[in-house]
Structure formats: C-alpha cells, structure tokens
Design a protein around this motif. Structure first.
Motif, PDB file in Angstrom:
ATOM      1  N   ALA A  75      39.427  -2.866 -20.678  1.00  0.00           N
ATOM      2  CA  ALA A  75      39.397  -3.993 -21.613  1.00  0.00           C
ATOM      3  C   ALA A  75      38.207  -3.920 -22.556  1.00  0.00           C
ATOM      4  O   ALA A  75      38.271  -4.383 -23.706  1.00  0.00           O
ATOM      5  N   ALA A  76      37.111  -3.305 -22.090  1.00  0.00           N
ATOM      6  CA  ALA A  76      35.906  -3.190 -22.916  1.00  0.00           C
ATOM      7  C   ALA A  76      35.985  -2.010 -23.874  1.00  0.00           C
ATOM      8  O   ALA A  76      35.053  -1.787 -24.657  1.00  0.00           O
ATOM      9  N   GLY A  77      37.066  -1.243 -23.813  1.00  0.00           N
ATOM     10  CA  GLY A  77      37.248  -0.134 -24.739  1.00  0.00           C
ATOM     11  C   GLY A  77      36.622   1.173 -24.316  1.00  0.00           C
ATOM     12  O   GLY A  77      36.444   2.081 -25.142  1.00  0.00           O
ATOM     13  N   VAL A  78      36.286   1.302 -23.046  1.00  0.00           N
ATOM     14  CA  VAL A  78      35.699   2.549 -22.545  1.00  0.00           C
ATOM     15  C   VAL A  78      36.771   3.640 -22.497  1.00  0.00           C
ATOM     16  O   VAL A  78      37.904   3.393 -22.078  1.00  0.00           O
ATOM     17  N   ASN A  79      36.414   4.850 -22.925  1.00  0.00           N
ATOM     18  CA  ASN A  79      37.359   5.969 -22.939  1.00  0.00           C
ATOM     19  C   ASN A  79      37.872   6.261 -21.531  1.00  0.00           C
ATOM     20  O   ASN A  79      37.099   6.302 -20.578  1.00  0.00           O
ATOM     21  N   MET A  80      39.166   6.503 -21.393  1.00  0.00           N
ATOM     22  CA  MET A  80      39.767   6.775 -20.097  1.00  0.00           C
ATOM     23  C   MET A  80      40.600   8.056 -20.115  1.00  0.00           C
ATOM     24  O   MET A  80      41.557   8.193 -19.360  1.00  0.00           O
ATOM     25  N   THR A  81      40.224   9.013 -20.959  1.00  0.00           N
ATOM     26  CA  THR A  81      40.932  10.290 -21.010  1.00  0.00           C
ATOM     27  C   THR A  81      39.924  11.436 -20.984  1.00  0.00           C
ATOM     28  O   THR A  81      38.752  11.256 -21.337  1.00  0.00           O
ATOM     29  N   GLU A  82      40.404  12.616 -20.569  1.00  0.00           N
ATOM     30  CA  GLU A  82      39.560  13.804 -20.488  1.00  0.00           C
ATOM     31  C   GLU A  82      39.908  14.749 -21.625  1.00  0.00           C
ATOM     32  O   GLU A  82      41.048  15.236 -21.707  1.00  0.00           O
ATOM     33  N   PRO A  83      38.951  15.036 -22.525  1.00  0.00           N
ATOM     34  CA  PRO A  83      39.239  15.924 -23.662  1.00  0.00           C
ATOM     35  C   PRO A  83      39.728  17.294 -23.203  1.00  0.00           C
ATOM     36  O   PRO A  83      39.151  17.904 -22.294  1.00  0.00           O
ATOM     37  N   GLY A  84      40.811  17.752 -23.788  1.00  0.00           N
ATOM     38  CA  GLY A  84      41.319  19.090 -23.504  1.00  0.00           C
ATOM     39  C   GLY A  84      42.112  19.231 -22.235  1.00  0.00           C
ATOM     40  O   GLY A  84      42.667  20.293 -21.953  1.00  0.00           O
ATOM     41  N   ALA A  85      42.180  18.173 -21.416  1.00  0.00           N
ATOM     42  CA  ALA A  85      42.912  18.265 -20.151  1.00  0.00           C
ATOM     43  C   ALA A  85      44.403  18.062 -20.391  1.00  0.00           C
ATOM     44  O   ALA A  85      44.809  17.295 -21.268  1.00  0.00           O
TER      45      ALA A  85
END
Length: 698
Positions: free
Chosen positions: A581-591
């Motif tokens: 909800a706070a907009g923190v990234n939840m993905t792994e680049p390149g994965a």
C-alpha cells in the motif's frame, strides 16, 4: 583440567607430577577418547616434560610420554607388520624450516618433493585386505601392536568391505566423525539414555570399540597410506617404490576414501615456500570443513627420500605434523543468559570461565535452544568442550561427563519472556516471545534499514528509537508513510537532515524484491536465501501464494524450512500488505517467474531463467579488495551482482568453481584457484563482463 600451567617445570617433584598427569590423560584419550586435558593442554604438558628431560637426562622416568607412540599409554595384542608410528610436531614456520633442514642433512640432498595434506582429528587404524576383502581392522595401539576392532567393519563410510581390485594389502588412515555424524550420534545416544560425546574424536574412539550397543553410529574413514602384506605378490614391490602421492592415488582408485575429493585435497610441491603456502591454504579452510583437523601433515613424497631419512622409535624422520592453534578447549559453564532477538526468538547463551581459543579469549558460547540444552544434558558447573574456528561463534559441544563432581546444578528455563514478560511460545525447538517482532521493535526496524537490506542512510538506532518513542512507526512499513512535518517535530531533525532521510526512504522503496524480502527477517532465511527466493518467484505475490511444495523448488530449501517460511509469511501478511500500500517495490529485476505446473521441469525452468546471462551456469567466488567500478560494493552486493548475472556465488574455491574474481591481497583463494586451474579475473575484467547488470542499482 590440568593441575599445572604446563610452563617450565621447577623441580623433580613437578616433573614427576607432570609425567603422572600426562600418563593418566594419554590413557583416557587413546582408549575412550576421554581426557582431563584438551589437546592443546596435553601438547603443552608434553613439551614441558621434554624440555625438563633435555636439561636433566639423568632423571627421565620410565613412564615419560616422550619418544613413545600414544604417550606409551596403550598397547594391543595384534602385531603390526610394520610399526605404526605417531608424528612429531612443529608449531611455527621457523620450527618447520629447521626441521626440513635436518631432514635434508640426514639424506645428504634436497628433498625432491613434499606432500602437504590435512591432519585429520580422528583415530588411526590399519585395515587389512586379503584378495580385495576387508578381513581385519586394528587400532594403532603402542605402534608395535594394536587392538582388533574388526566388529566395526561395515559401519565406516569410505572403508569398503570389498575393494575394486583383488589386492592383498594394509591401508592405514583415520576414522573420524564428521560434524553431521557427530550431531546424529549424540541425538541417538541421548535417545537411548547415554551421555553425549564430548567431541567428534571422543565419539569415534568410543564408537569404534563399542560392541553391544542397541543402536548404530556411522563414522568416516580417510586413508593416508598403504603397504603390502607379506603375501601380496607383485604389489609388494609396486607399493614400496611408489611416491606417497601415487600410493594415495592407487588407494583411491580401488575404492577407498582419501582426502582427494575434499576442499583440503593433498598436494605435491617442491619448495619449502610452496609447503608454507599449502599450510596457509588448508588452515584458511579449517572453519568451513565438515570434519575436524588439528594441523597439516608434511611428508617427503619420494620413497627414496623416506627410506634414507629413516624413522625413530616414535615417529618417522621424513614426516612432521604442523599443528594449528587449538579450536577446542575444556572450560567451565558458569551460567546461562536468555536473550531476545529482533524476531522475538529467545536464545540461550552460555557464560563461560574465560579460556583462550584460536588466539582469542572466549567467555560466551551459543547454546542454540532449550531442547539442545536438554539433549546435551548440560548443567551449571559442568566442564564443557567449547569449539571455535575462524569467525564462527563459539559453541558448546557437550559436557565432559566423566569430570562431574555431583555439585553441578540444573539449568533453569524462563517461564516468561525475559525482555517484556509476555508469554512464551514453546511449540517449536526455538522458543519465541508471543509478541514476536514487537518485543524487539527497534532492533527489527534497524535491521530492515541496514545496508544489506533497504540501505536507508541516516536511519541509525538512535533515530529509530526516536520514531518508536514518538509513536510514528510500529513497523518498518510505517517508514514509507512518514511526513516531513512529523520528522521536523523530532529533536535534532532540521530541514536538511529531514529531507535527506525522506530521500533515502524514497530510494529504499525502489530496492529489488530480494532486499525487501530480506528486510522482513523471515526466520530461516538470510541475504543469500532471500535472493534465491526472489529470483525464483520474481514477485512478492507469488512468494506469498507459494505452498510448501513450491518453496522446496528453491535451491537450499527443504521440507522443514519450507513449512517454516510458509508459516512466517502468513504471520507477516499484514506487514507485507502495508508495504504494498505504501508503494514499495515487490518485484525482482531480471527475474523470470516459474512456469505453471507441468510447463517445464525444475532444472529446465532454472536454465531458462538464466540462459543468455553472462554468468549462466557459473559458480563465482570473490576474494580480496575490489577496485574500479566494483570498489564501493560490499561483499553482499557483489554476490547480488553475480546472481543477477545468472551465476551462483560461493565463499570457497573448489573443483566446482568456474571463476575467481581476485582483487588486491587475494591470498590463499587465488593460490588454490591456480592449483585447480580455475579461471581468474581481475575486478576490472569482471566488471566489463557483467557491465549491463552492474548498471542496475544494488
């Protein structure tokens, strides 16, 4: 514990007392593996005895341990075909150089080649094979005869009952317990009401001689030599003429375990300088080995050099043991402290009578959990065997039960959380405060903000305490909703420091998923495991939805750990929701996310995810100080870079290593890589290789 300091012996009475103590300790050590002295104390005692005897040769007692195999404390009824001797010791590079010079004076020429190999901390045995079948197993005893322990045949890994060739010979080596075997052995013993072994050597010695136990304990054998038996035929001349290194190759070739396939494989070198480098390499690996070593053995490799150097009554003159600083000592358990970690785990810590181990004074040791204390039957006042190697936290292996006086007291377990007084969840082996992370909120938030997690510059422990005391944060997700006015209201927070902190928090919100997952502090995972999980699932949604079976597809996660991670993620679901909800990234680049069930096999999916990347399929080790574009990266950030580029990071060089990134002062890892033919790259070359991934923010 020793009754004297093992310093210089003042007079005849002190010398006689020292001899009596050494005789008593050697008898206990070489029969059951039990002793009132640890190895270091015994070595110091024998050196003091030898020094006194050198100054007073007319006073030497018959019971003196000097010049005798096993200190003269044991014997046997099975004669050895060739004496099975001990080794003399050196304790420094200077002593080693002096010894090599004496060997070369004795043979009248330089030694052609040296073999450098680990000194395994086990029990020396001779295994006699006839026509390839193991017929008899004998201990070293007093060097001329040993004890028949053939009843142990079939319980020792690496010592096959039938060889790969119909050879008639005697193979000599060490029987020991690996760390895993030692832990398993103590678990079995305590289940059957027996006292735990004090250390792996004690376990191997006791197990090798035991005949009527209602349980089986596994051990491991490493060969260090072989000789032909009287009716060996052609093999007699063959083995007698082979260099030591080729004898070991022959033994391994017919199916007997040697150290060749371990991280401390024997090496053959030609100069004293190369020997010293080998000693340093093996010593550097000591802490990471799955079995104990207490030194390095150096031998003249050629049979001719061995023959011309000859042997004494106790030890060959062509071989020496270069002893390493002790990593195991006996001391007393004075008390137990109960500390609460950042996730609420209640961890017991042993308070010890201070003792010097491996160059540092040890006053505390880990006790793991309450179940471990119970299993080991530890009591306050116990003499305990404490182990320390490298940077590993000292641990108590077991009480030295035969030294108990009856005055030892039970260890009391806490009935409530020692920090906040809340109830304790004792449903698992590791007890936990029912408040979990809330019990150590400041520690939990500080961990999440640390460099290897979210790396929020300017958010130290003092600032976290301010935020918690002001009621502005209840978990680290609240950091991402802090407002400028709230921060300005705090003491010592001006406009510049406020803006800098908000900028750092904003940057943290875009960190890769692996960093965010690590910040959660999921029990049973750390930086490396967090990266593996993030790369495997690619998004937090997929991680949160994973069941036990799906998590087991991640390298290094077994069924038990997978179940623990699933439970932990369920507990953390509200915190994860706040982060989203706070907009923190939840993905792994390149994965690349895993395929749907049935779309591809595990190995195929992993290969697909890394194919085309510069380090695909490679195992990479980093050592030394990085320079150039890599200079500011921490070791953890280097590991992240390796894994983003498709490789696997490792901390030690082995035959499986594909590439060593060697910076300034690379040391022993570079030497080992060169010996193994591993590709070596300078930091600048490596940076160019992974340039596209280096540009991704770490």
């Amino acid at each position: 514990m020793t009754t004297n300091s093992a310093g210089p012996l003042a007079d005849t009475a002190a010398y006689a007392a020292a001899v009596e103590e050494a005789e008593r300790a050697a008898a206990a050590y070489y029969t059951a593996g039990e002793s009132t002295l640890d190895d270091d104390a015994y070595d110091r005692l024998v050196r003091a005895i030898a020094a006194y005897e050198e100054e007073h040769p007319q006073e030497v007692l018959d019971a003196s341990p000097t010049g005798k195999v096993a200190g003269g404390a044991v014997s046997g009824d099975v004669p050895h075909t060739v004496p099975m001797l001990s080794l003399d010791n050196v304790f420094s590079a200077e002593q080693f150089v002096t010894w090599t010079a004496s060997v070369e004076r004795r043979i009248g020429r330089p030694v052609a080649a040296w073999s450098v190999e680990p000194k395994l901390d086990g029990l020396a045995v001779a295994a006699r094979y006839r026509q390839g079948v193991l017929e008899q197993l004998i201990t070293r005893g007093d060097g001329t005869a040993g004890e028949d322990v053939s009843h142990a045949i079939g319980t020792v890994l690496g010592l096959p009952e039938r060889l790969g060739a119909p050879a008639t010979l005697e193979i000599r080596g060490e029987i020991l317990m690996t760390t895993e075997q030692f832990e398993a052995a103590n678990a079995v013993r305590t289940e059957h009401g027996a006292a735990p072994f004090a250390n792996p050597r004690n376990g191997a010695a006791g197990t090798l001689r035991a005949k009527d136990r209602p349980y089986r304990v596994e051990m491991t054998f490493f060969a260090y030599g072989a000789l032909a038996l009287p009716d060996s035929g052609e093999l007699t001349d063959t083995l007698a003429g082979l260099p030591h290194s080729e004898v070991l190759e022959y033994v391994a070739g017919i199916g007997v375990h040697t150290a060749a396939d371990t991280a401390v494989a024997p090496r053959t070198v030609t100069t004293v300088e190369e020997v010293q480098a080998g000693v340093e390499d093996i010593a550097a690996l000591r802490a990471s080995l799955p079995f104990g070593i207490d030194g390095i053995v150096i031998k003249a490799d050629l049979a001719a050099d061995q023959r011309d150097a000859g042997s004494g009554t106790r030890a060959p003159r062509w071989a020496i043991a270069y002893k390493l600083p002790a990593v195991e000592k006996v001391t007393r358990l004075l008390g137990v402290e109960w500390n609460v970690g950042r996730t609420g785990i209640i961890a017991p810590r042993a308070v010890l009578e201070p003792v010097e181990i491996d160059g540092s004074t040890v006053s505390y040791a880990t006790l793991h959990n309450p179940a471990d204390i119970t299993r080991r039957d530890l009591r306050l006042g116990d003499h305990v065997m404490v182990y320390k190697a490298g940077d590993i936290i000292p641990r108590i292996e077991a009480p030295v039960a035969h030294l108990r006086t009856g005055e030892e007291q039970p260890i009391e377990f806490p009935e409530a959380c020692p920090r906040c007084g809340s109830e304790i969840d004792a449903s698992e082996q590791r007890w936990r405060c029912t408040r979990g992370r809330d019990c150590r909120l400041v520690a939990s938030i500080s961990y999440a903000a640390g460099r290897d997690q979210l790396d929020i510059e300017g958010l130290g422990t003092t600032r976290v305490v301010q935020l918690v005391d002001a009621g502005l944060v209840q978990d680290f997700a609240d950091l991402f909703t802090l407002e400028r006015d709230q921060l300005l209201s705090l003491d010592r927070m001006g406009e510049t420091s406020t803006d800098n902190l908000l900028a750092a928090i904003g940057a943290a919100a875009s960190r890769p998923l692996s960093r965010v997952f690590c910040a959660l502090g999921v029990r049973g995972t750390g930086r490396s495991m967090s990266r593996r999980i993030a790369r495997h699932f690619a998004s937090m949604d997929r991680i949160a939805a994973a069941d036990v079976e799906a998590l087991q597809q991640v390298d290094g996660i077994g069924k038990e750990k997978a179940a623990a991670v699933v439970r932990e993620l369920q507990e953390l679901a509200p915190l994860i929701g706040k982060l989203v909800a706070a907009g923190v990234n939840m993905t792994e680049p390149g994965a690349t996310p895993p395929p749907e069930p049935g779309a591809a096999q595990e190995g195929e999916a992993e290969e697909s995810a890394t194919s085309g990347l510069p380090l695909a399929g490679m195992t990479v080790v980093v050592t030394g100080a990085m320079t150039g574009a890599l200079e500011k990266l921490s070791r953890n950030e280097m590991n992240e870079l390796i894994e983003r580029a498709g490789g696997k990071s490792s901390s030690s060089v082995s035959k499986r290593t594909s590439l060593l990134v060697a910076g300034e002062k690379a040391g022993s890892k570079r030497t080992k890589a060169e010996d193994l033919g591993v590709r070596i790259a300078a930091p600048e070359e490596f940076a160019e290789l992974v340039q596209a991934h280096l540009a991704v923010e770490v």
